[in-house]
Write a protein that holds these residues in place. Structure first.
Motif, PDB file in Angstrom:
ATOM      1  N   LYS A 153       0.824  -1.212   0.000  1.00 20.84           N
ATOM      2  CA  LYS A 153       0.000   0.000   0.000  1.00 20.84           C
ATOM      3  C   LYS A 153       0.855   1.258   0.000  1.00 20.84           C
ATOM      4  O   LYS A 153       0.433   2.294  -0.501  1.00 20.84           O
ATOM      5  N   ASP A 154       2.057   1.178   0.575  1.00 22.76           N
ATOM      6  CA  ASP A 154       2.950   2.331   0.702  1.00 22.76           C
ATOM      7  C   ASP A 154       4.371   1.873   0.379  1.00 22.76           C
ATOM      8  O   ASP A 154       5.039   1.279   1.226  1.00 22.76           O
ATOM      9  N   ILE A 155       4.808   2.157  -0.819  1.00 22.79           N
ATOM     10  CA  ILE A 155       6.094   1.634  -1.277  1.00 22.79           C
ATOM     11  C   ILE A 155       7.274   2.234  -0.511  1.00 22.79           C
ATOM     12  O   ILE A 155       8.262   1.543  -0.254  1.00 22.79           O
ATOM     13  N   GLU A 156       7.177   3.505  -0.142  1.00 26.50           N
ATOM     14  CA  GLU A 156       8.278   4.122   0.595  1.00 26.50           C
ATOM     15  C   GLU A 156       8.473   3.447   1.956  1.00 26.50           C
ATOM     16  O   GLU A 156       9.605   3.189   2.372  1.00 26.50           O
ATOM     17  N   THR A 157       7.384   3.131   2.641  1.00 31.75           N
ATOM     18  CA  THR A 157       7.473   2.417   3.912  1.00 31.75           C
ATOM     19  C   THR A 157       8.045   1.021   3.695  1.00 31.75           C
ATOM     20  O   THR A 157       8.895   0.558   4.468  1.00 31.75           O
ATOM     21  N   ALA A 158       7.595   0.344   2.662  1.00 29.93           N
ATOM     22  CA  ALA A 158       8.089  -1.007   2.374  1.00 29.93           C
ATOM     23  C   ALA A 158       9.592  -0.989   2.090  1.00 29.93           C
ATOM     24  O   ALA A 158      10.332  -1.857   2.583  1.00 29.93           O
ATOM     25  N   ILE A 159      10.055  -0.016   1.323  1.00 32.27           N
ATOM     26  CA  ILE A 159      11.495   0.101   1.053  1.00 32.27           C
ATOM     27  C   ILE A 159      12.243   0.274   2.376  1.00 32.27           C
ATOM     28  O   ILE A 159      13.263  -0.384   2.613  1.00 32.27           O
ATOM     29  N   SER A 160      11.736   1.140   3.236  1.00 28.48           N
ATOM     30  CA  SER A 160      12.385   1.377   4.539  1.00 28.48           C
ATOM     31  C   SER A 160      12.492   0.093   5.350  1.00 28.48           C
ATOM     32  O   SER A 160      13.525  -0.155   5.997  1.00 28.48           O
ATOM     33  N   GLU A 161      11.447  -0.718   5.343  1.00 24.08           N
ATOM     34  CA  GLU A 161      11.460  -1.969   6.104  1.00 24.08           C
ATOM     35  C   GLU A 161      12.496  -2.941   5.537  1.00 24.08           C
ATOM     36  O   GLU A 161      13.219  -3.600   6.290  1.00 24.08           O
ATOM     37  N   TRP A 162      12.601  -3.036   4.229  1.00 20.87           N
ATOM     38  CA  TRP A 162      13.603  -3.908   3.609  1.00 20.87           C
ATOM     39  C   TRP A 162      15.014  -3.382   3.876  1.00 20.87           C
ATOM     40  O   TRP A 162      15.942  -4.172   4.075  1.00 20.87           O
ATOM     41  N   LEU A 163      15.174  -2.055   3.880  1.00 20.48           N
ATOM     42  CA  LEU A 163      16.496  -1.487   4.183  1.00 20.48           C
ATOM     43  C   LEU A 163      16.930  -1.840   5.601  1.00 20.48           C
ATOM     44  O   LEU A 163      18.114  -2.092   5.842  1.00 20.48           O
ATOM     45  N   LYS A 164      15.992  -1.897   6.541  1.00 20.24           N
ATOM     46  CA  LYS A 164      16.318  -2.297   7.916  1.00 20.24           C
ATOM     47  C   LYS A 164      16.876  -3.723   7.955  1.00 20.24           C
ATOM     48  O   LYS A 164      17.632  -4.068   8.861  1.00 20.24           O
ATOM     49  N   LEU A 165      16.484  -4.545   6.974  1.00 15.75           N
ATOM     50  CA  LEU A 165      16.988  -5.920   6.875  1.00 15.75           C
ATOM     51  C   LEU A 165      18.319  -5.988   6.117  1.00 15.75           C
ATOM     52  O   LEU A 165      18.884  -7.062   5.952  1.00 15.75           O
ATOM     53  N   GLY A 166      18.776  -4.828   5.638  1.00 17.27           N
ATOM     54  CA  GLY A 166      20.054  -4.775   4.925  1.00 17.27           C
ATOM     55  C   GLY A 166      19.957  -5.083   3.452  1.00 17.27           C
ATOM     56  O   GLY A 166      20.973  -5.290   2.788  1.00 17.27           O
ATOM     57  N   VAL A 167      18.736  -5.120   2.903  1.00 17.56           N
ATOM     58  CA  VAL A 167      18.553  -5.405   1.477  1.00 17.56           C
ATOM     59  C   VAL A 167      18.561  -4.087   0.709  1.00 17.56           C
ATOM     60  O   VAL A 167      17.825  -3.166   1.031  1.00 17.56           O
ATOM     61  N   GLY A 168      19.390  -4.016  -0.305  1.00 17.44           N
ATOM     62  CA  GLY A 168      19.480  -2.818  -1.130  1.00 17.44           C
ATOM     63  C   GLY A 168      20.705  -2.893  -2.011  1.00 17.44           C
ATOM     64  O   GLY A 168      21.409  -3.900  -1.996  1.00 17.44           O
ATOM     65  N   PRO A 169      20.960  -1.853  -2.746  1.00 18.02           N
ATOM     66  CA  PRO A 169      20.183  -0.630  -2.896  1.00 18.02           C
ATOM     67  C   PRO A 169      18.898  -0.881  -3.687  1.00 18.02           C
ATOM     68  O   PRO A 169      18.802  -1.852  -4.436  1.00 18.02           O
TER      69      PRO A 169
END
Length: 173
Positions: free
Chosen positions: A16-32
């Motif tokens: 529903k909110d892609i920016e929030t979802a990106i933030s949650e995945w970044l907390k797991l160390g997944v990126g960029p």
């Protein structure tokens, strides 16, 4: 690994909110994360009918597996819209990539799977189709043509994830 389809290459999450979802995945160390705020599919069809679907898409790799986040931004019919309207958010599809798109497409049809939505992104060599496989595997099954600019972008995203040090966590596509 599927003997017919190869390895699962992508997990697709409807959010529903892609920016929030990106933030949650970044907390797991997944990126960029490679982010498209106005992604549009060409020749999009849902249940055989054409629509102009609009969405935000973010892509990152976790090892060999690509993670895709999708937030549909209009209300046209789609499997994404159906998924959210059913009260769910999260893993909606797994994807297999292929350089033999027509062959894989026909194979899945011959197995009794139904195409629900399809289109293309990144030009005529960027076709994709979602098959109704939820009754079999619990998610939709996507096949994605791995050719042209889409193949180059996917390779670039994977390379960027190798040894990523946390810098520039969100990159516009």
């Amino acid at each position: 690994m599927s003997k017919d389809l190869g390895p699962v290459c992508q997990n697709g999450y409807i959010v529903k909110d892609i920016e929030t979802a990106i933030s949650e995945w970044l907390k797991l160390g997944v990126g960029p994360w490679f982010y498209m705020e106005n992604a549009m599919l060409d020749n999009f069809k849902y249940k055989g009918q054409p629509y102009n679907i609009e969405m935000k898409v973010a892509l990152a790799n976790s090892g060999d597996l690509q993670i895709e986040l999708i937030q549909q931004t209009n209300d046209v019919p789609s499997m994404y819209h159906d998924f959210l309207n059913s009260g769910r958010e999260g893993l909606q599809h797994i994807a297999y990539w292929t350089e033999n798109y027509d062959e894989m497409y026909q194979h899945l049809l011959s197995q009794g799977l139904e195409v629900v939505h399809e289109g293309q992104i990144g030009g005529p060599q960027g076709r994709m189709a979602y098959f109704d496989a939820e009754h079999l595997i619990g998610t939709a099954l996507e096949i994605s043509e791995l050719a042209g600019s889409k193949k180059q972008i996917f390779e670039y995203i994977k390379k960027a994830s190798i040894g990523w040090n946390g810098s520039k966590p969100i990159r516009k596509l």
